[in-house]
Design a protein around this motif. Structure first.
Motif, mmCIF file in Angstrom:
data_model
loop_
_atom_site.group_PDB
_atom_site.id
_atom_site.type_symbol
_atom_site.label_atom_id
_atom_site.label_comp_id
_atom_site.label_asym_id
_atom_site.label_seq_id
_atom_site.Cartn_x
_atom_site.Cartn_y
_atom_site.Cartn_z
ATOM 1 N N GLN A 1 90.926 52.613 39.011
ATOM 2 C CA GLN A 1 92.378 52.604 39.124
ATOM 3 C C GLN A 1 93.044 52.593 37.735
ATOM 4 O O GLN A 1 93.965 51.827 37.475
ATOM 5 C CB GLN A 1 92.855 51.419 39.958
ATOM 6 N N ALA A 2 92.594 53.479 36.875
ATOM 7 C CA ALA A 2 93.189 53.604 35.542
ATOM 8 C C ALA A 2 94.575 54.250 35.657
ATOM 9 O O ALA A 2 94.716 55.316 36.262
ATOM 10 C CB ALA A 2 92.298 54.446 34.648
ATOM 11 N N PRO A 3 95.612 53.634 35.089
ATOM 12 C CA PRO A 3 96.964 54.202 35.175
ATOM 13 C C PRO A 3 97.068 55.546 34.469
ATOM 14 O O PRO A 3 96.440 55.755 33.424
ATOM 15 C CB PRO A 3 97.830 53.149 34.481
ATOM 16 N N ALA B 1 92.891 56.147 24.263
ATOM 17 C CA ALA B 1 92.998 56.320 25.714
ATOM 18 C C ALA B 1 91.631 56.257 26.369
ATOM 19 O O ALA B 1 90.594 56.501 25.731
ATOM 20 C CB ALA B 1 93.667 57.663 26.026
ATOM 21 N N ALA B 2 91.635 55.953 27.672
ATOM 22 C CA ALA B 2 90.381 55.941 28.431
ATOM 23 C C ALA B 2 89.967 57.347 28.825
ATOM 24 O O ALA B 2 88.804 57.597 29.127
ATOM 25 C CB ALA B 2 90.545 55.077 29.677
ATOM 26 N N LYS C 1 94.079 53.628 29.843
ATOM 27 C CA LYS C 1 94.930 54.544 30.596
ATOM 28 C C LYS C 1 94.479 55.993 30.409
ATOM 29 O O LYS C 1 93.806 56.324 29.436
ATOM 30 C CB LYS C 1 96.388 54.382 30.171
ATOM 31 N N ILE C 2 94.886 56.825 31.356
ATOM 32 C CA ILE C 2 94.584 58.258 31.300
ATOM 33 C C ILE C 2 95.806 59.007 30.789
ATOM 34 O O ILE C 2 96.898 58.905 31.346
ATOM 35 C CB ILE C 2 94.188 58.814 32.683
ATOM 36 N N MET C 3 95.620 59.760 29.746
ATOM 37 C CA MET C 3 96.672 60.560 29.136
ATOM 38 C C MET C 3 96.777 61.895 29.868
ATOM 39 O O MET C 3 95.787 62.626 29.979
ATOM 40 C CB MET C 3 96.268 60.791 27.670
#
Length: 555
Positions: free
Chosen positions: A137-139, A206-207, A165-167
């Motif tokens: 559930q990465a934003p 970022a992730a 987070k996902i870019m």
């Protein structure tokens, strides 16, 4: 992702005779030999046959391919220029494969949305060396074009913390839609390339990063994205790969992006319009992503193939001809079930041109300067073979006169013009224009500078280190039908064959341009190899400073 699209290659079935071509005639310096077009066609046919399995790096097909090239170099009279007296330069690479089928999903506005690899999304095997990718559930955060360019007073991030987070980013750069602005108008800057966006995502901590695909600003369709991202990934071996890559890198379809924006209270067009302005601020999306897949990383060794014709007067000075030998190998089946990505035009044709030019030089009078013939690996994985050579040159870059690259060097039919990949101002282009003028051909600038072709061919690793370098393009203004028909044929190739199994050898290709294209390539190299000039970049080029820094090493 892909190399430059070979937009001027044979696209449709136009009758051509491959028989009766003249054998290679000897030529003194300044004279142009006649090339054996049947032999060139046969090289393409062999290298792009199913037996060569799409020429994937570090496969059994690589051994077959590089052996074929090395034997041709030897037969042409070239000397080994690789490691330890061989024709081969070792190129260590990190190879990564997704094991099995990745589990991918998003929660969009609270609605669970499963995703299928290759359909709505295409994620790559991690190039960080890790053995698994797990996101819970990465934003997702929309960061416009994902650009941080201090020299242009542009920052799409505005200090946002992207850790975990996902870019989500747009493809190309902010000037693409309007055609003018801080990024050179339609001409794509490096900020528009997906490679830059991946690098910037890593710098931002970022992730992961997801690029929104659109065919126009990307300059290729979804089939290209899918085929280029869902197979084996390669990268140069890095001391800390997390400085250049996030754990998850991939692309999503525009329809999926549209849903993301709708769930977040806006629409895609409005978000894109906002991203074109310097005051854009990151937009958290009402969506999260969950991903789980295993990755198999391993260090392998691929190879560049290098043969040299030593110069008779100044052997320490070098002119380079280059072409990439690799393609996508074996991958996902197309609608017909074909799994071999033969790469006939991209780039068995450039490799065949390299071999024929080697034969021409080998049978002629020795040039004053040395001429290096370089077949590089892993272009389709990000110009990795040429990047490795430029970082570990077999012959010094300071005394490399220039580099002439061939990535799909032949036109669909005979043309009145020629071009180069992307936009650049340098003496090599002036010289090539002069040589073309002698045979009634003129220079036409790249028809799609917004596609960023300058950054997508193997000349670029040389250029960014200051070596004058171009990728030859045979033009699009056909003698029969003009530029309009040339564009039509190019568009058909891009849509139906580029980076697809359908890029296969076809005996009915029209080969009318091939003799003239090889002649131009020869004449430019011969002029460099038998002259005493040191070509340079234009005074306002971003590459000139790197060239000037080594000026003292040139006589």
């Amino acid at each position: 992702m892909p190399s430059r699209i070979p937009r001027t290659l044979p696209r449709l079935l136009a009758l051509a005779a491959l028989l009766g071509a003249s054998p290679l005639a000897l030529a003194a310096p300044g004279k142009t030999p006649s090339f054996d077009i049947a032999r060139v066609a046969n090289d393409i046919k062999i290298l792009s046959s199913d037996e060569y399995e799409g020429r994937g790096p570090a496969t059994r097909a690589e051994t077959k391919t590089i052996t074929y090239i090395a034997e041709a170099f030897k037969a042409a009279g070239l000397k080994p220029a690789g490691d330890k007296g061989s024709f081969f330069q070792d190129v260590p690479l990190l190879r990564s494969d997704i094991v099995g089928t990745p589990s991918l999903s998003m929660a969009i506005g609270g609605t669970a949305t499963p995703l299928t690899q290759g359909d709505q999304i295409a994620v790559r095997a991690a190039s960080t060396g890790q053995t698994a990718v797990k996101l819970d559930q990465a934003p997702l955060v929309f960061v416009g074009y994902g650009v941080k360019a201090p020299e242009r007073n542009w920052d799409d991030f505005k200090g946002i913390d992207l850790k975990g987070k996902i870019m989500v980013v747009l493809v190309n750069d902010p000037d693409f839609e309007g055609g003018e602005g801080d990024f050179g108008g339609k001409l794509m800057t490096y900020y528009g390339r997906w490679t830059y966006k991946y690098e910037e995502a890593a710098r931002q901590g970022a992730a992961g990063v997801l690029v929104i695909h659109e065919s126009e600003p990307a300059s290729y369709g979804w089939a290209t994205v899918k085929n280029s991202n869902t197979n084996t990934m390669f990268d140069i071996v890095r001391s800390d790969p997390t400085k250049a890559h996030t754990a998850m890198e991939g692309w999503i379809q525009k329809d999926l992006a549209t849903r993301l924006f709708q769930a977040s209270g806006t629409d895609f067009d409005a978000a894109k319009a906002a991203a074109r302005k310097a005051d854009f601020r990151p937009m958290p999306l009402k969506a999260t992503m969950t991903a789980s897949y295993q990755v198999k990383p391993e260090i392998i060794t691929s190879h560049n193939v290098a043969g040299v014709l030593p110069g008779s007067g100044h052997p320490e000075e070098t002119v380079i001809y280059s072409a990439h030998w690799d393609h996508l190998g074996i991958g996902a089946p197309d609608a017909k079930g074909d799994t071999i990505y033969n790469g006939a035009l991209d780039n068995a044709s450039g490799t065949a041109a390299l071999l024929e030019l080697a034969r021409a030089y080998g049978k002629g009078k020795k040039p004053d300067r040395s001429v290096l013939f370089l077949a590089v690996t892993a272009e389709e994985k990000g110009l990795l073979g040429s990047e490795y050579y430029a970082a570990n040159p077999l012959r010094p870059l300071a005394t490399t006169v220039g580099a002439i690259n061939m990535d799909g060097p032949f036109a669909a039919e005979k043309t009145r013009d020629f071009s180069i990949s992307g936009a650049a101002k340098l003496d090599l282009l002036t010289m090539l224009t002069e040589e073309a003028g002698k045979v009634g051909r003129h220079y036409t600038p790249d028809a799609r500078p917004e596609a960023g072709s300058f950054y997508r061919s193997d000349h670029f690793p040389f250029a960014k280190r200051g070596v004058p370098a171009i990728s030859y393009d045979a033009g699009q203004e056909l003698v029969n039908g003009g530029a309009a028909r040339g564009k039509q044929l190019a568009d058909v190739y891009t849509r139906d064959r580029y980076h697809q199994p359908a890029d296969e050898y076809d005996a009915s290709w029209n080969t009318d341009s091939w003799q003239g294209d090889l002649a131009l390539l020869y004449r430019l190299g011969d002029r460099l190899a038998n002259g005493r000039t040191w070509p340079n970049w234009s005074a306002d080029s971003e590459f000139r400073a790197a060239r000037e820094a080594t000026a003292a090493q040139r006589k």
